[in-house]
Design a protein around this motif. Structure first.
Motif, short mmCIF file in Angstrom:
data_model
loop_
_atom_site.label_atom_id
_atom_site.label_comp_id
_atom_site.label_asym_id
_atom_site.label_seq_id
_atom_site.Cartn_x
_atom_site.Cartn_y
_atom_site.Cartn_z
N GLN A 114 -9.42 -4.43 -9.97
CA GLN A 114 -8.67 -4.70 -8.74
C GLN A 114 -9.35 -5.79 -7.91
O GLN A 114 -8.69 -6.66 -7.35
N GLY A 406 -8.23 -0.64 -0.62
CA GLY A 406 -9.04 -0.88 0.58
C GLY A 406 -8.69 -0.02 1.76
O GLY A 406 -9.49 0.12 2.69
N ASN A 407 -7.52 0.58 1.77
CA ASN A 407 -7.11 1.41 2.91
C ASN A 407 -7.49 2.88 2.73
O ASN A 407 -7.35 3.66 3.67
N GLN A 410 -10.25 4.63 5.17
CA GLN A 410 -9.79 4.89 6.54
C GLN A 410 -8.87 6.12 6.55
O GLN A 410 -8.95 6.96 7.45
N SER A 414 -9.29 9.81 8.23
CA SER A 414 -8.34 10.39 9.19
C SER A 414 -8.09 11.87 8.87
O SER A 414 -7.80 12.65 9.77
N LYS A 428 0.94 7.55 3.52
CA LYS A 428 0.65 6.24 4.11
C LYS A 428 -0.05 5.34 3.08
O LYS A 428 0.21 4.15 3.01
N THR A 431 2.28 3.59 0.81
CA THR A 431 2.93 2.38 1.35
C THR A 431 2.01 1.16 1.19
O THR A 431 2.47 0.06 0.92
N PHE A 432 0.70 1.37 1.35
CA PHE A 432 -0.24 0.26 1.15
C PHE A 432 -0.31 -0.12 -0.34
O PHE A 432 -0.44 -1.30 -0.66
N GLN A 435 2.65 -2.15 -1.04
CA GLN A 435 2.48 -3.51 -0.48
C GLN A 435 1.63 -4.36 -1.41
O GLN A 435 1.96 -5.51 -1.72
N ALA A 436 0.51 -3.79 -1.87
CA ALA A 436 -0.39 -4.55 -2.73
C ALA A 436 0.24 -4.83 -4.09
O ALA A 436 0.06 -5.91 -4.66
N GLU A 438 3.40 -5.22 -4.64
CA GLU A 438 4.38 -6.30 -4.41
C GLU A 438 3.67 -7.65 -4.32
O GLU A 438 4.12 -8.65 -4.87
N ALA A 439 2.51 -7.65 -3.63
CA ALA A 439 1.75 -8.91 -3.48
C ALA A 439 1.25 -9.43 -4.82
O ALA A 439 1.12 -10.63 -5.03
N GLN A 440 0.98 -8.50 -5.73
CA GLN A 440 0.48 -8.91 -7.05
C GLN A 440 1.61 -9.30 -7.98
O GLN A 440 1.38 -9.73 -9.11
N GLY A 441 2.83 -9.10 -7.50
CA GLY A 441 3.98 -9.50 -8.31
C GLY A 441 4.17 -8.59 -9.49
O GLY A 441 4.60 -9.02 -10.56
N ARG B 51 4.04 -16.35 1.49
CA ARG B 51 3.46 -15.36 0.60
C ARG B 51 2.16 -15.99 0.08
O ARG B 51 2.16 -16.76 -0.87
N LEU B 73 5.12 -0.78 7.59
CA LEU B 73 3.88 -0.03 7.33
C LEU B 73 3.36 0.64 8.60
O LEU B 73 2.41 1.42 8.55
N GLY B 252 -10.12 7.34 11.82
CA GLY B 252 -8.80 7.06 11.28
C GLY B 252 -8.41 5.64 11.68
O GLY B 252 -9.12 4.69 11.35
#
Lengths: 441, 303
Positions: A114, A406-407, A410, A414, A428, A431-432, A435-436, A438-441, B51, B73, B252
């Motif tokens: 990664q 990376g998230n 955190q 929590s 949550k 969702t990250f 997102q990642a 999608e960014a990597q295609g 992008r 998000l 958090g």
């Protein structure tokens, strides 16, 4: 609008456009350069001499790594110019320089898939698959999509628990192997006036360790779980999945009073000290911190070995996980300068052959190539680490292939501080991850 | 005609020469602003709509996708609210404390000079160092709780930075403490610029200290209020270092201001979304500063 005003707008727009195009072309010109160096490197690559190589490296490199560079310089006649980048923000510092199009001749970097993707290594690194060390690799660190793009000389990290032997002896309980064991022994250990587990949540990454790296060892044989998440066939927020289960196990430990009260602000240094001082029974951290325990013993290795132990712990099986460390892992970026690329590969070739055993002895680490042997003078903590790394049951760390990892720290934190439920945190995180992905295609 | 034009020519060129002369003085500032503000601002604005990731060598336009993603998000709304909460806390701490200190240290004498210097020292300190120091001071077993333990039964071990409800206030206080000395100096300068006759007339008319402060000093401090409120509020929007040294945005995401979110996105190689969050900070600064300055400047005119 007057003609003067229009002209001004056009000038500003042109400037902005030129700026943007410059930014875009910075990236694409690198790609064009890279095409010149396409193709896998081989052991027969011509060795260069008298070449000056720039290396981006961690300021936390130990004497062992620095000795390696000096030994290569003496052997080859080449020069390695080191560019120190701060260890605590190393990844970000490298990404910042990388994004501007700047490239070193040798890059010290994390060999996790990664992390490698974040620098688009498939296109930006020389393929080392043809070098001699590849057939001697013990693990898959440095591999990406079937190509060997880097070499992890070691040390390899494992994730387990550092525990205080005296605390366990005083409490009269066995060493836990899994998270159910932790809950079982918690009342007995805490009754002696110590915390069962000390988590340095203030440093954030220890939250990863207890909620992810250790727990997930059971589920990531051959990195299958991580790759399934990357492919989208596995969801980290699956209510019946291991992430929610791991976070729930941690939540239960907190609610049962098994974790230090200052979990949100304590640092990993506090955790190490708590275990060493016997105010906590154990802490879950990477093996990278073995040396810090020995430092607390002022060089008395035997005394530290008598007091502190290192062992694996996971969801149920009591096995360990591993990943290559950014320290001691090297890549050869494509720069378009064939002489320097050849010299950089010469460094890799030398470090994995002639210089390797000395390096292993110097770092007191477990070899990652079958051409070297374990140093004979290891302390017990290092021996325990070696046993975990040589155990076939040990699995790749769960984060190796997961996008958006990376998230996680955190979010795990929590849960530890009661800000989110395990399911909320996992949802949550998903969702990250999305997102990642999608960014990597 | 020709003689007339030859007489007028020097008169016409003199203002133009003067203007060119002034431009040379302004040029360094214009270059600095252009290089360090305008160019990065435009670049950031453009890159917000792209992008751009570490996973690819190409950058492509993607419209509002980055903003939509940050919104879906929950990062955009949450971090914006946290940023506003942090900025308001910091602004309030700096201005209330700064004004109180300015009143206490208004007179110029040796003792006050020493205290002015002492209270200004944190301004010179590295924000990271200030953060680390306050992390230790606010530790559950640190000096603050040890002091409070003198007044309560048992050990007082509240985790100021570890509790999600108090962490934002605590870091806001730390940042306020860090910059308070600067605000104090501005208020002292403002107080000392109030005409002495006005104050003396009020004393003769029988106005007490509080009445003089409320009816004379506060209105006449309007320019100082404008500067301090805008600088402290807008400056806090871009805070990162103190937060990183104390809570790293936690526990958090309780103290995850926009800059922490920017850092986290950037650290994952998501440069486009990181740029979009940075652009949001710029918009937040503009949206806050322009109306605030307009309002406070009008108030100055009234005063």
């Amino acid at each position: 609008m007057s003609s003067n005003s229009l002209r001004r707008v056009a000038v500003v727009a042109t400037a902005a456009g030129a700026l943007f195009l410059a930014a875009c072309s910075g990236g694409s010109s690198t790609t064009n350069d890279q095409s010149s160096a396409a193709g896998a490197a081989t052991s027969e690559a011509p060795a260069a001499a008298g070449v000056t190589l720039t290396m981006w490296h961690q300021s936390a490199d130990s004497d062992a790594q620095l000795n390696l560079y000096k030994a290569y310089e003496a052997y080859s006649g080449n020069t390695i110019e080191l560019l120190d980048l701060p260890a605590d923000t190393y990844t970000t510092a490298v990404q910042t320089k990388w994004a501007t199009g700047d490239r070193p001749d040798i890059l010290e970097y994390s060999p996790a898939p990664q992390d490698m993707r974040q620098l688009n290594m498939a296109e930006n690194m020389v393929d080392l698959s043809g070098l001699g060390f590849v057939s001697h690799l013990i693990n898959h660190s440095g591999e990406l999509d079937g190509q060997v793009l880097g070499v992890a000389l070691g040390p390899i990290s494992s994730y387990g628990m550092f525990y205080n032997k005296t605390v366990f002896a005083n409490a009269g309980v066995d060493l836990p192997k899994n998270y159910d064991d932790l809950l079982d022994i918690c009342p007995t250990v805490t009754a002696t006036g110590v915390d069962l587990i000390n988590v340095g949540g203030g440093s954030e990454f220890p939250a990863n360790m207890i909620a992810g790296f250790a727990y997930m060892a059971d589920y990531n044989a051959d990195d299958a779980w991580g790759q399934a998440v990357a492919a989208g066939t596995e969801k980290v927020d699956d209510p019946d999945g291991p992430i929610v289960a791991g976070l729930t196990a941690v939540d239960n430990l907190v609610k049962a009073g098994c974790v230090n009260a200052d979990v949100a602000t304590a640092t990993f240094q506090d955790s190490i000290k708590a275990v060493y001082d016997g105010t906590a029974a154990l802490t879950i951290l990477p093996s990278d911190f073995i040396s810090q325990f020995y430092d607390l013993g002022d060089g008395d290795t035997a005394a530290v070995d008598a007091l502190v132990g290192f062992a694996p712990i996971s969801a149920e099986k009591g096995i360990g996980s591993y990943s290559g460390s950014p320290i001691g892992s090297y890549f050869v970026p494509t720069t378009g300068d064939s002489a320097k690329e050849a010299a950089a590969q010469d460094f890799i070739e030398w470090a994995t052959t002639t210089g390797y055993q000395d390096y292993i002895n110097d770092t007191k680490s477990t070899p990652t190539l079958d051409t070297a042997t374990l140093p004979s003078d290891l302390g017990e903590l290092y021996q325990s680490l070696a046993a975990i790394l040589q155990d076939p049951a040990t699995t790749p760390a769960f984060n190796q292939s997961v996008p958006g990892f990376g998230n996680f720290g955190q979010l795990a934190l929590s849960v530890l501080v009661g800000q989110a439920t395990p399911q909320e945190a996992a949802t949550k995180w998903q969702t990250f991850v999305d997102q990642a992905r999608e960014a990597q295609g | 005609m020709s003689s007339l034009s030859s007489v007028q020519a020097p008169n016409q060129t003199r203002p133009a020469r003067k203007a060119r002369f002034r431009v040379w003085f302004a040029l360094p500032s214009m270059l600095l602003v252009g290089f360090f503000f305008v160019v990065p601002f435009i670049a950031n604005a453009v890159l917000s709509f792209t992008r751009w990731t570490g996973f690819s060598n190409t950058i492509t336009f993607n419209g509002l996708t980055n903003f939509r993603q940050m919104f879906s998000l929950g990062i955009l709304v949450h971090s914006t609210l946290v940023t506003i909460g942090f900025a308001v806390t910091t602004m309030a701490v700096q201005n209330l404390t700064g004004l109180a200190l300015a009143k206490a240290l208004q007179q110029s004498n040796r003792v006050n000079s020493v205290f002015r210097t002492v209270f200004f020292l944190p301004v010179l300190m590295s924000p990271l160092a200030a953060g680390y120091i306050w992390s230790a001071v606010l530790d559950p077993h640190g000096p603050v709780n040890s002091f409070l333990s003198l007044f309560v039964r048992g050990d007082f071990t509240y985790s100021w930075l570890g509790n999600q409800h108090s962490a934002l206030l605590a870091v806001g206080f730390v940042d306020g403490w860090k910059w308070c000395g600067l605000v104090t100096l501005v208020y002292i300068a403002g107080l000392n610029s109030i005409p002495r006759q006005v104050v003396e007339a009020a004393i003769i008319d029988g106005a007490g200290a509080w009445r003089r402060f409320r009816s004379i000093e506060v209105p006449l401090l309007a320019p100082a209020f404008t500067f301090n409120i805008v600088v402290t509020l807008v400056g806090s929007f871009s805070a990162l270092d103190v937060i990183f040294a104390t809570t790293k945005g936690g526990p958090g995401d309780a103290t995850s201001v926009l800059n922490v979110a920017v850092y986290r996105q950037y650290g994952q190689g998501l440069f486009g979304t990181s740029s979009s969050l940075s652009f949001m900070i710029a918009l937040l600064v503009i949206a806050t500063a322009v109306p605030l300055i307009t309002y406070l400047r009008r108030r100055e005119v009234t005063a």
